[in-house]
Design an enzyme around this catalytic site. Structure first.
Site, PDB file in Angstrom:
ATOM      1  N   ASP A 103       0.870  -1.171   0.000  1.00  0.00           N
ATOM      2  CA  ASP A 103       0.000   0.000   0.000  1.00  0.00           C
ATOM      3  C   ASP A 103       0.912   1.228   0.000  1.00  0.00           C
ATOM      4  OD1 ASP A 103      -2.134   1.638  -0.147  1.00  0.00           O
ATOM      5  OD2 ASP A 103      -3.196   0.821   1.569  1.00  0.00           O
TER       6      ASP A 103
HETATM    7  C1  BGC Z   1      -4.913   3.293  -0.100  1.00  0.00           C
HETATM    8  C2  BGC Z   1      -5.076   2.271  -1.190  1.00  0.00           C
HETATM    9  C3  BGC Z   1      -4.949   2.930  -2.535  1.00  0.00           C
HETATM   10  C4  BGC Z   1      -3.627   3.642  -2.600  1.00  0.00           C
HETATM   11  C5  BGC Z   1      -3.364   4.312  -3.928  1.00  0.00           C
HETATM   12  C6  BGC Z   1      -3.677   4.129  -0.279  1.00  0.00           C
HETATM   13  O1  BGC Z   1      -3.630   5.174   0.621  1.00  0.00           O
HETATM   14  O2  BGC Z   1      -4.902   2.648   1.159  1.00  0.00           O
HETATM   15  O3  BGC Z   1      -6.306   1.618  -1.051  1.00  0.00           O
HETATM   16  O4  BGC Z   1      -5.091   1.999  -3.539  1.00  0.00           O
HETATM   17  O5  BGC Z   1      -3.574   4.628  -1.598  1.00  0.00           O
HETATM   18  O6  BGC Z   1      -4.191   5.379  -4.151  1.00  0.00           O
END
Ligand code: BGC
Length: 742
Positions: A283
């Site tokens: 993530d």
């Molecule tokens: C989120 C993810 C997301 C990623 C990219 C993160 O902060 O937890 O779910 O896909 O950002 O935008």
């Protein structure tokens, strides 16, 4: 021209022609490519950078991103949208020594140009074909805009509505969540990678992110492995079984080990037990976040722990880019681990067809055809109306008559447009004339001689009451008042945990004031989570839970308000009476001292100041008609271990409208080697019945449906007595029983 140069480069470096590439099987192509790569180039494939859009975490300065792409130091970009931009960066990637194309990823969570209901709301449709189709359309639009990969579906089971990210998932139930996960993966990936309109799906956030303590985002998770396997992992397993191309780590730690560096869940379970062949992306910054977690002492330690654990691609932390080379050179990370991660990523690039044509997702004509697409809008309206849940309809106030003389519409969301998209919609067609507000939707359905009045009344989240007087003035003049209240569209979603999940600001006060006029009120509740609204639930005549329905919210809501569509949604989460009941979910254990009823406080498992049952149970939702579910019959009172039984009920539409009902089957395993939930959803079907019509609904229940994880975390079924409940919510009372025999 660039493409030509690239082809020549590929031919000389890899001794392939583009056409021979197509004929090669993926494995040997990728192995061959891998054998030509320097360590630096391999690490480049594991590195993902953000492009345009708003960051959800810290952005580390990159230096010159384009230069790094040209040097083969970037494997993927996120948040670069549109064929022009993706083409430009892809051309640069092709100038790198081996010309390995980039993968472009984006959060396509509930639609792309056309926005569909937030996933939690869409799950309230309990319509798997609809859920799959919405994902299919989103993928078609995204693919036309140069996107190869969506960071969806979010399949985290969530039992705590304070957690803002409940809006992104399928709610509290493992069975429903697994079915929705499967449908969404099929929808995004379509007929399979390699098809021009397929995008890679990404089941996230692995794992147990939804169980963050206190519903506070990014918080820790502490749970038994049994609970993990039984409740939180099955939707991921369903996604893997459905062929999901990728998974994303979660931010939380699980029993003290951050998910990103957790080899138990990544190596042992995902890549071992489940034999997952795709790749895992971290993530946003989650590799680097192992430092503040207190699990890694610096970037190198974080990179070491993440890559060894099985995190293949680094989204935005730069730890891999900055430290992996040295870690390999000093022998701390075996190059075989790097090769495995790179190979997983290259295989997906191959499957997407990017080695054959790196620009296949960069077609301006296709992009145009997927902008303001009328067919998709039509479906968004369909998805919107089917996601609405009717919670109350005293004296059948709904549906309203289209000839109602004067309708007053009040509330901060009545005339909102973009707000209807809710959180996590980042690429919608921003032509706001395309978004029909709730007010306009209602107006368009009303007879032209009817009068429609409007007052905002208050803002979504402050203490300003100056608008109350105007709201009361127009309410007085109306035959019926429609109030559009709830929480702000950006009050749910990532980093949007709330400790107070009532209507925000002074909206409830406004409602109470308007109710004093004695006018009948239809309340529309806009929210990304279950809210608490006891006063409204007990006093307002009609309540529709409308979530955030997307581009077509206004029309979809009006279709339901005026009865062009008879609501059929069912809650995918339990709605609590107060925050004090949270976490609350229908499939809890019985305990050794269960309360007999809500009044029983005599040394039983209860609150002395609160009843145990929720405000609305999981699976609940009304219709304008009524359904009678009766005559539960089992094909046998005994099921053999390798056998099955059928369970049938008669469902009759006994009211005055045609309608749809979600018939739900729950079981209870009465005695187990570990205690079992009081109810578990094991099947559902949504049927349409004309008024007066009756249909027999038949479920098949197999011994494999009765399996659970025992104390040693083995997946078993156990002989013994089971109860069956069939009805239209988790509070169903129609009951049967059978025995599982050896
Ligand atoms: C989120 C993810 C997301 C990623 C990219 C993160 O902060 O937890 O779910 O896909 O950002 O935008």
């Amino acid at each position: 021209m660039l493409k030509k140069i690239k082809t020549l480069l590929l031919m000389s470096l890899l001794s392939f022609t583009v056409s021979s590439v197509c004929a090669q099987d993926a494995e040997s192509f990728v192995d061959n490519l891998l054998s030509k790569m320097t360590l630096d180039e391999k690490i480049g494939q594991l590195n993902q950078y953000n492009g345009d859009w708003g960051a959800t975490g810290k952005i580390t300065p990159d230096g010159d991103k384009e230069k790094q792409i040209r040097e083969g130091k970037v494997g993927s970009m996120l948040n670069v949208t549109g064929v022009d931009k993706t083409r430009k960066l892809q051309e640069i990637a092709l100038q790198s020594r081996l010309g390995i194309p980039l993968i472009f990823g984006q959060d396509v969570i509930h639609g792309f140009r056309t926005t569909f209901p937030i996933p939690l709301g869409e799950t309230a449709s309990w319509d798997l074909a609809l859920i799959e189709k919405a994902a299919r359309i989103a993928a078609t639009e995204a693919a036309a805009y140069g996107i190869h990969w969506t960071f969806a579906p979010m399949v985290d089971i969530a039992r705590d509505p304070r957690w803002g990210r409940v809006m992104e998932g399928a709610g509290e139930d493992t069975y429903l969540g697994s079915k929705a996960a499967e449908a969404r993966v099929h929808g995004f990936q379509g007929k399979g990678l390699g098809n021009i309109d397929a995008v890679m799906a990404c089941a996230k956030h692995f794992a147990a992110y939804g169980a963050a303590v206190g519903g506070r985002d990014y918080n820790s998770v502490d749970m038994s492995n049994r609970q993990l396997y039984e409740t939180y992992l099955p939707p991921f397993k369903a996604a893997v079984d459905a062929g999901v191309a990728t998974l994303m780590n979660s931010f939380n730690d699980i029993n003290g080990v951050p998910a990103t560096g957790n080899s138990f869940i990544l190596r042992d379970i995902l890549k071992g037990e489940w034999n997952f062949k795709g790749f895992v992306v971290s993530d946003w910054g989650s590799i680097g976040e192992m430092i503040p977690h207190g699990y890694a002492k610096d970037e190198a330690d974080a990179a070491l722990k993440a890559i060894i654990a099985g995190s293949d691609m680094d989204m935005e932390s730069r730890c891999y880019k900055n430290t992996l080379q040295k870690l390999v050179e000093t022998g701390k990370v075996p190059v075989s681990i790097i090769d495995d991660a790179v190979k997983r990523i290259l295989l997906k690039k191959y499957e997407l067809g990017l080695f054959t044509d790196p620009f296949r997702y960069c077609n301006a004509e296709r992009e145009k055809a997927q902008t303001n697409n009328a067919e998709h809008l039509k479906f968004a309206r369909e998805a919107g109306k089917k996601s609405i849940v009717l919670l109350r309809n005293k004296n059948n106030l709904l549906p309203l008559n289209k000839n109602t003389k004067t309708v007053a519409m009040i509330g901060p969301f009545a005339k909102a447009t973009v707000a209807n998209h809710g959180f996590w919609s980042i690429a919608f067609d921003d032509d706001s004339t395309r978004i029909v507000s709730q007010y306009d939707g209602i107006r368009n359905h009303l007879d032209k001689n009817s009068v429609m009045l409007y007052a905002k009344g208050c803002n979504e989240n402050d203490n300003d009451r100056k608008g109350f007087a105007e709201a009361l003035r127009i309410a007085q003049k109306a035959d019926v008042v429609i109030m559009s209240l709830g929480e702000g569209p950006a009050m749910s979603g990532e980093a949007r945990s709330r400790s107070n999940i009532h209507f925000s600001g002074v909206q409830e006060d406004l409602l109470k004031e308007v109710a004093k006029t004695g006018k009948p009120i239809v309340l529309l509740i806009n929210a990304g989570r279950p809210l608490i609204f006891n006063w409204a639930a007990d006093n307002v005549q009609a309540i529709l839970y409308t979530w955030w329905l997307g581009t077509e919210a206004g029309n979809a809501i009006a279709d339901v308000v005026f009865g062009d569509y008879n609501p059929s949604g069912k809650l995918p989460m339990t709605f609590p009476r107060t925050e004090g009941q949270i976490p609350i979910y229908y499939n809890h254990y019985n305990t050794g001292r269960p309360a007999k009823d809500n009044n029983d406080k005599n040394y039983v498992s209860a609150y002395i100041d609160l009843q145990n049952d929720p405000k609305y149970p999981f699976g609940y939702g009304l219709s304008y008609t009524t359904f009678d579910i009766s005559n539960l019959q089992l094909s046998s009172s005994k099921m053999t271990a390798d056998g099955k039984i059928t369970v049938s009920v008669d469902v009759k539409n006994t009211g005055n409208y045609d309608g749809e009902e979600v018939v739900q089957l729950y079981i209870r395993d009465l005695v187990g080697s570990v205690v079992r939930p009081v109810r578990e959803l094991k099947g559902f079907t949504k049927i349409a019945l004309k008024k007066g019509e009756m249909q027999k609904v038949i479920f098949e229940l197999k011994s494999s449906d009765l399996k659970f994880y025992n104390e040693k975390v083995r997946y078993i079924d156990e002989p013994g007595d089971y109860e069956i409940y069939v009805g239209n919510s988790s509070a169903a009372t129609l009951k049967g029983a059978f025995e599982l025999v050896n």
